[in-house]
Write an enzyme that holds these catalytic residues in place. Sequence first.
Site, PDB file in Angstrom:
ATOM      1  N   ASP A   9      -9.520  26.642 -12.302  1.00  0.00           N
ATOM      2  CA  ASP A   9     -10.101  25.966 -13.591  1.00  0.00           C
ATOM      3  C   ASP A   9      -9.634  27.177 -14.622  1.00  0.00           C
ATOM      4  OD1 ASP A   9     -10.533  23.731 -12.837  1.00  0.00           O
ATOM      5  OD2 ASP A   9     -12.923  24.420 -11.949  1.00  0.00           O
ATOM      6  N   ASP A  47      -8.602  17.882 -14.489  1.00  0.00           N
ATOM      7  CA  ASP A  47      -9.805  17.169 -14.908  1.00  0.00           C
ATOM      8  C   ASP A  47      -9.789  16.326 -16.371  1.00  0.00           C
ATOM      9  OD1 ASP A  47     -10.763  18.276 -12.550  1.00  0.00           O
ATOM     10  OD2 ASP A  47     -11.158  20.181 -13.893  1.00  0.00           O
TER      11      ASP A  47
END
Length: 169
Positions: A121, A139
Amino acid sequence: MTQTRTGLSFLWLSVIAFILDLSTKYLVVQNFTLYESINIFPFFNLTYVRNYGAAFSFLAEHSGWQKYLFIILACVISLMLIYFLYKNDVGQKIQNSAYALIIGGALGNMIDRAYHGFVVDFFDFYWDIYHYPVFNVADVAISIGAALLVLDAFKNRNESAHKPKQADK
């Protein structure tokens, strides 16, 4: 014999989401050290973190079994959505786009889990001392897909409310 086109023609969106996700993660892993952060805007950093769990690091503190659970879930959900695309008409643009984006995002995070054992991330939004959980392109694709499904549900509800009801025969 007429040939009907299915929602499978929207899988190009899955491929784009998948490639964008994996290529941005690759760039981050190659160019950042873990927890390195570069300020882009007063409310946004690029920050390399590892997520061993699911959304908002759900189940991250467990011993590793969750990796396999999330890989299986990504496969099952992606196969289910591919089936839905197959059953859908090509004209169901919003729903087909939603399914395709969710597939691309789910498979991007699945490959990350299978290869690294975690998800990379790096999008870090914040205000003052409050940080939104760091996330990635997969995401974003999944979130946009989910939002499109909600939009499609409202659109279909409104369209069916405006259709004249047929009298019982």
